[in-house]
Design a protein around this motif. Structure first.
Motif, PDB file in Angstrom:
ATOM      1  N   VAL A  35       0.854  -1.192   0.000  1.00 40.85           N
ATOM      2  CA  VAL A  35       0.000   0.000   0.000  1.00 40.85           C
ATOM      3  C   VAL A  35       0.893   1.247   0.000  1.00 40.85           C
ATOM      4  O   VAL A  35       2.104   1.155   0.180  1.00 40.85           O
ATOM      5  CB  VAL A  35      -0.939   0.041   1.229  1.00 40.85           C
ATOM      6  CG1 VAL A  35      -1.949  -1.085   1.191  1.00 40.85           C
ATOM      7  CG2 VAL A  35      -0.151   0.014   2.522  1.00 40.85           C
ATOM      8  N   ILE A  36       0.278   2.390  -0.173  1.00 40.61           N
ATOM      9  CA  ILE A  36       0.979   3.665  -0.052  1.00 40.61           C
ATOM     10  C   ILE A  36       0.319   4.433   1.084  1.00 40.61           C
ATOM     11  O   ILE A  36      -0.893   4.646   1.083  1.00 40.61           O
ATOM     12  CB  ILE A  36       0.931   4.456  -1.367  1.00 40.61           C
ATOM     13  CG1 ILE A  36       1.692   3.691  -2.445  1.00 40.61           C
ATOM     14  CG2 ILE A  36       1.520   5.852  -1.172  1.00 40.61           C
ATOM     15  CD1 ILE A  36       1.669   4.322  -3.809  1.00 40.61           C
ATOM     16  N   ILE A  37       1.128   4.846   2.057  1.00 42.96           N
ATOM     17  CA  ILE A  37       0.636   5.596   3.204  1.00 42.96           C
ATOM     18  C   ILE A  37       1.396   6.915   3.251  1.00 42.96           C
ATOM     19  O   ILE A  37       2.628   6.920   3.346  1.00 42.96           O
ATOM     20  CB  ILE A  37       0.824   4.813   4.516  1.00 42.96           C
ATOM     21  CG1 ILE A  37       0.043   3.500   4.447  1.00 42.96           C
ATOM     22  CG2 ILE A  37       0.393   5.654   5.709  1.00 42.96           C
ATOM     23  CD1 ILE A  37       0.247   2.594   5.632  1.00 42.96           C
ATOM     24  N   ASP A  38       0.670   8.012   3.184  1.00 41.63           N
ATOM     25  CA  ASP A  38       1.295   9.338   3.174  1.00 41.63           C
ATOM     26  C   ASP A  38       2.405   9.420   2.132  1.00 41.63           C
ATOM     27  O   ASP A  38       3.510   9.883   2.405  1.00 41.63           O
ATOM     28  CB  ASP A  38       1.824   9.703   4.563  1.00 41.63           C
ATOM     29  CG  ASP A  38       0.715   9.872   5.580  1.00 41.63           C
ATOM     30  OD1 ASP A  38      -0.403  10.252   5.177  1.00 41.63           O
ATOM     31  OD2 ASP A  38       0.962   9.611   6.771  1.00 41.63           O
ATOM     32  N   GLN A  39       2.122   8.919   0.957  1.00 42.71           N
ATOM     33  CA  GLN A  39       3.016   8.926  -0.205  1.00 42.71           C
ATOM     34  C   GLN A  39       4.259   8.047  -0.020  1.00 42.71           C
ATOM     35  O   GLN A  39       5.228   8.176  -0.756  1.00 42.71           O
ATOM     36  CB  GLN A  39       3.420  10.355  -0.567  1.00 42.71           C
ATOM     37  CG  GLN A  39       2.212  11.216  -0.897  1.00 42.71           C
ATOM     38  CD  GLN A  39       2.584  12.649  -1.192  1.00 42.71           C
ATOM     39  OE1 GLN A  39       3.689  13.107  -0.906  1.00 42.71           O
ATOM     40  NE2 GLN A  39       1.647  13.380  -1.772  1.00 42.71           N
ATOM     41  N   ILE A  40       4.233   7.137   0.959  1.00 44.58           N
ATOM     42  CA  ILE A  40       5.340   6.218   1.208  1.00 44.58           C
ATOM     43  C   ILE A  40       4.901   4.807   0.851  1.00 44.58           C
ATOM     44  O   ILE A  40       3.906   4.313   1.388  1.00 44.58           O
ATOM     45  CB  ILE A  40       5.769   6.260   2.690  1.00 44.58           C
ATOM     46  CG1 ILE A  40       6.229   7.662   3.066  1.00 44.58           C
ATOM     47  CG2 ILE A  40       6.849   5.221   2.974  1.00 44.58           C
ATOM     48  CD1 ILE A  40       6.419   7.860   4.549  1.00 44.58           C
ATOM     49  N   PRO A  41       5.604   4.120  -0.068  1.00 43.97           N
ATOM     50  CA  PRO A  41       5.267   2.728  -0.379  1.00 43.97           C
ATOM     51  C   PRO A  41       5.540   1.825   0.829  1.00 43.97           C
ATOM     52  O   PRO A  41       6.616   1.893   1.434  1.00 43.97           O
ATOM     53  CB  PRO A  41       6.203   2.360  -1.535  1.00 43.97           C
ATOM     54  CG  PRO A  41       6.767   3.649  -2.026  1.00 43.97           C
ATOM     55  CD  PRO A  41       6.703   4.620  -0.887  1.00 43.97           C
ATOM     56  N   VAL A  42       4.562   1.026   1.189  1.00 47.40           N
ATOM     57  CA  VAL A  42       4.685   0.097   2.312  1.00 47.40           C
ATOM     58  C   VAL A  42       4.446  -1.303   1.762  1.00 47.40           C
ATOM     59  O   VAL A  42       3.341  -1.618   1.312  1.00 47.40           O
ATOM     60  CB  VAL A  42       3.664   0.439   3.424  1.00 47.40           C
ATOM     61  CG1 VAL A  42       3.714  -0.603   4.526  1.00 47.40           C
ATOM     62  CG2 VAL A  42       3.915   1.834   3.973  1.00 47.40           C
ATOM     63  N   LEU A  43       5.486  -2.137   1.775  1.00 42.92           N
ATOM     64  CA  LEU A  43       5.364  -3.487   1.230  1.00 42.92           C
ATOM     65  C   LEU A  43       4.613  -4.427   2.151  1.00 42.92           C
ATOM     66  O   LEU A  43       3.849  -5.269   1.706  1.00 42.92           O
ATOM     67  CB  LEU A  43       6.752  -4.061   0.920  1.00 42.92           C
ATOM     68  CG  LEU A  43       7.556  -3.303  -0.133  1.00 42.92           C
ATOM     69  CD1 LEU A  43       8.935  -3.934  -0.300  1.00 42.92           C
ATOM     70  CD2 LEU A  43       6.812  -3.267  -1.457  1.00 42.92           C
ATOM     71  N   ASN A  44       4.855  -4.300   3.467  1.00 44.26           N
ATOM     72  CA  ASN A  44       4.232  -5.191   4.438  1.00 44.26           C
ATOM     73  C   ASN A  44       3.695  -4.333   5.583  1.00 44.26           C
ATOM     74  O   ASN A  44       4.467  -3.855   6.425  1.00 44.26           O
ATOM     75  CB  ASN A  44       5.268  -6.202   4.938  1.00 44.26           C
ATOM     76  CG  ASN A  44       4.683  -7.202   5.899  1.00 44.26           C
ATOM     77  OD1 ASN A  44       4.022  -6.846   6.884  1.00 44.26           O
ATOM     78  ND2 ASN A  44       4.937  -8.469   5.650  1.00 44.26           N
TER      79      ASN A  44
END
Length: 109
Positions: free
Chosen positions: A51-60
Motif C-alpha cells: 500500500v501507499i501511506i502518506d506517499q510512502i510505499p509500504v510493502l508489508n
C-alpha cells in the motif's frame, strides 16, 4: 461518511447487523463498515498487500506498523493510534486491516 453515504456509493450491503456495544455493521463481501449512531467509526478489510501511506510505499503493513513509535500489540492486534490503523493478526495466514476514527480504540488500549 455516514450509513446513507456508504449505501449510496456501494449499494445495499450483503448483510447488516447490530453488534455488542450498539455498533451497526454493514458487510460487503469481505469488508465491514461500522457505525455508532450512523457515524462512521471503523472499517475492516483484508490485508491488501503493498500500500501507499502518506506517499510512502509500504510493502508489508504488519511489519511497517511494528516500526512506529506508538505501536501497541494486544490480543493479536497491532495498533497505531497516531495513524489510526490496526492490524488483526488472529489468523496469521490472512490478516485484516482496521482503519478507525480518532478515539474509537482508546478504551481497548
Amino acid at each position: 461518511m455516514n450509513v446513507i453515504e456508504i449505501i449510496q456509493r456501494l449499494g445495499e450491503p450483503e448483510k447488516t447487523r447490530e453488534v455488542y456495544g450498539g455498533e451497526l455493521e454493514l458487510l460487503y463481501q469481505n469488508t465491514i463498515f461500522r457505525f455508532i449512531d450512523t457515524r462512521f467509526v471503523e472499517c475492516t478489510l483484508p490485508d491488501p498487500g503493498p500500500v501507499i501511506i502518506d506517499q510512502i510505499p509500504v510493502l508489508n503493513l504488519f511489519e511497517w506498523l511494528s516500526g512506529l513509535y506508538d505501536i501497541v500489540d494486544r490480543a493479536r492486534f497491532r495498533v497505531s493510534v497516531n495513524t489510526r490503523i490496526a492490524y488483526d493478526y488472529t489468523d496469521p495466514s490472512s490478516g485484516s486491516v482496521i482503519l478507525f476514527q480518532p478515539g474509537h480504540w482508546d478504551g481497548q488500549l
